[in-house]
Scaffold this active site. Structure first.
Site, mmCIF file in Angstrom:
data_model
loop_
_atom_site.group_PDB
_atom_site.id
_atom_site.type_symbol
_atom_site.label_atom_id
_atom_site.label_comp_id
_atom_site.label_asym_id
_atom_site.label_seq_id
_atom_site.Cartn_x
_atom_site.Cartn_y
_atom_site.Cartn_z
ATOM 1 N N ASP A 1 0.838 -1.202 0.000
ATOM 2 C CA ASP A 1 0.000 0.000 0.000
ATOM 3 C C ASP A 1 0.874 1.254 0.000
ATOM 4 O O ASP A 1 0.575 2.231 -0.689
ATOM 5 C CB ASP A 1 -0.912 -0.011 1.235
ATOM 6 C CG ASP A 1 -1.727 -1.300 1.308
ATOM 7 O OD1 ASP A 1 -2.483 -1.568 0.374
ATOM 8 O OD2 ASP A 1 -1.560 -2.045 2.285
ATOM 9 N N HIS B 1 -5.067 -3.188 6.328
ATOM 10 C CA HIS B 1 -4.909 -3.444 4.892
ATOM 11 C C HIS B 1 -6.294 -3.783 4.337
ATOM 12 O O HIS B 1 -6.667 -4.939 4.130
ATOM 13 C CB HIS B 1 -3.934 -4.594 4.642
ATOM 14 C CG HIS B 1 -3.843 -4.964 3.187
ATOM 15 N ND1 HIS B 1 -3.282 -4.134 2.245
ATOM 16 C CD2 HIS B 1 -4.258 -6.057 2.512
ATOM 17 C CE1 HIS B 1 -3.356 -4.703 1.055
ATOM 18 N NE2 HIS B 1 -3.951 -5.878 1.192
HETATM 19 C C1 LMR Z 1 -3.954 -6.382 -2.713
HETATM 20 O O1 LMR Z 1 -3.877 -5.408 -1.985
HETATM 21 O O2 LMR Z 1 -3.554 -6.391 -3.882
HETATM 22 C C2 LMR Z 1 -4.576 -7.649 -2.179
HETATM 23 O O3 LMR Z 1 -4.580 -7.642 -0.797
HETATM 24 C C3 LMR Z 1 -5.909 -7.825 -2.769
HETATM 25 C C4 LMR Z 1 -6.620 -9.008 -2.220
HETATM 26 O O4 LMR Z 1 -7.672 -8.818 -1.603
HETATM 27 O O5 LMR Z 1 -6.137 -10.097 -2.409
#
Ligand code: LMR
Length: 437
Positions: free
Chosen positions: A249, A277
């Site tokens: 992120d 997250h």
């Molecule tokens: C991401 O941020 O790309 C993953 O966590 C997406 C997910 O939900 O697998």
């Protein structure tokens, strides 16, 4: 980053009764591995020197000893003769790294980076201990075969197993990638419970057999709450050693800020991701810098920062899934590398990095007992400290409160897995993982 192989966990007892647990698997393993196992010395190894070509005579391994040893794989049952290169190289002491979900897409990128020396350095030999599920066992063998064929000089051992007690034995790093993705019609509470069970078992296994100073990075979603469950089930390992991966992120936020400012992303620093997250995460533009200046002095469009930028970062994972038809794997593995390197190399002066870490004793007034992404600095010794000189405004406080409320609700939902009583699942709204939009 959650979508990886589900690593089935078994108890310590079931480790020793693997044959009765799954005759089919055991037969398969015997068939698949026996021809590959090379004769061993009494210490369970054949000594060979890649450099000098001298192979010492091998003695048969005692039956009892064989039972105690986890399976090594193929060429990795040979021991690299460190002495042969003593004159030209000085190697660090071998480190054991466990990777769960090892047959999944993220690992398929990550393992080769680990083995190449890109992560821990060119003088750091490593042992990879791969955890998969019964369903993925054949793929796990495929991974081990590709590692063999890559002839990485730093990769000294590879073992594969479906048992966390095997895999976590003496590990200094545990990269927990395997988790079950949310299926159609599955409530978020259901996902929390299913994955929580896996991480509770893995926490117990780490507690029982891992190095007392193991560093754990949880990638499988919902990674913050999974990390919390894991650490609560590992009371003999410092809670500080558990991380939930929010580095992806942070990297995404840096890229968006760089794009908007028209600079390359190496000019963007001091970016914090706060909280979960999930789509409530808070990419902090108030404290972030571009070319050393506060972002708000470079990007004057506050509406863009508060709305478009924030939402773009929060939902980037989902947009990627729409494009790829699966969740991000390569960039996730890069961010795992970044997260590890941030802990094993000193943080550049004045900068910091984001990681989901335990909130006890945090200086920001965030509720204790959560795994929450916050700004960290490291001296490069594997440990970190939280950054103190952070500024807040009402917008940032408000956003942080929302992601905090979500994590508190997730925590109540998994109380049965953290030893904190009966679970009460009152998730305020069905907030999403980045990939669930
Ligand atoms: C991401 O941020 O790309 C993953 O966590 C997406 C997910 O939900 O697998």
């Amino acid at each position: 980053m959650a979508v990886a192989e589900l690593s089935t966990s078994y108890t310590k007892t079931s480790l020793h009764s693997r044959l009765s647990l799954s005759t089919r698997l055991a037969d398969h393993r015997r068939l698949a591995l026996r021809p590959r196992l090379l004769p061993r010395t009494q210490t369970g190894r054949v000594y060979c020197s890649v450099v000098s070509n001298q192979v010492q005579a091998a003695a048969p391994l005692q039956a009892e000893e064989a039972k105690k040893k986890p399976e090594c794989y193929g060429v990795f049952c040979l021991t690299y003769d460190l002495k042969a290169e003593d004159e030209t190289k000085s190697w660090k002491k071998l480190i054991n790294i466990a990777v769960s979900g090892a047959a999944g897409m993220i690992s398929n990128h990550l393992l080769f980076k680990l083995a190449s020396g890109e992560v821990f350095g060119p003088d750091q030999p490593i042992a990879l201990k791969l955890l998969g599920s019964e369903r993925s066992f054949q793929a796990l063998e495929g991974v081990a075969m590709e590692l063999e064929d890559s002839l990485f000089p730093l990769l000294r051992e590879v073992s594969i197993s479906i048992d966390p007690y095997d895999v976590f034995q003496d590990v200094e790093w545990a990269l927990l990638i395997g988790a079950k993705p949310r299926g159609p019609g599955m409530e978020r509470a259901g996902l929390l419970d299913i994955n929580g069970q896996i991480f509770a078992k893995q926490g117990k296994a780490l507690n029982a057999v891992a190095s007392r100073n193991v560093k754990v990075i949880v990638v499988g979603n919902p990674c913050n709450t999974n990390a919390l469950i894991c650490l609560k089930n590992a009371p003999n390992i410092p809670a500080k050693n558990f991380h939930a991966l929010t580095r992806l992120d942070e990297n995404r936020a840096k890229c968006q800020l760089a794009l908007k400012a028209g600079v390359f992303y190496d000019k963007v620093s001091n970016v914090t991701i706060w909280g979960n997250h999930s789509t409530t995460q808070v990419p902090d533009f108030l404290n972030a810098r571009i070319n050393g200046l506060p972002v708000k002095e470079v990007i004057k469009d506050t509406k863009w920062l508060e709305e478009e930028f924030t939402e773009k970062v929060q939902k980037r994972g989902g947009v990627l899934i729409e494009k790829w038809g699966r969740s991000s794997a390569a960039s996730t593995s890069v961010s795992i590398v970044d997260a590890i390197r941030s802990l094993v190399t000193p943080t550049p002066e004045g900068d910091w990095f984001s990681s989901g870490v335990y909130t006890d004793g945090n200086p920001y007034g965030i509720a204790e007992g959560l795994v929450f992404s916050m700004p960290c600095r490291s001296k490069g010794d594997g440990d970190y400290e939280l950054v103190k000189d952070i500024i807040f405004d009402d917008y940032l406080h408000g956003r942080i409160a929302k992601t905090e409320a979500e994590l508190l609700a997730e925590k109540r939902c998994v109380a049965h897995l953290t030893g904190e009583g009966v679970a009460v699942c009152d998730l305020p709204e069905d907030t999403m993982l980045p990939g669930e939009m």
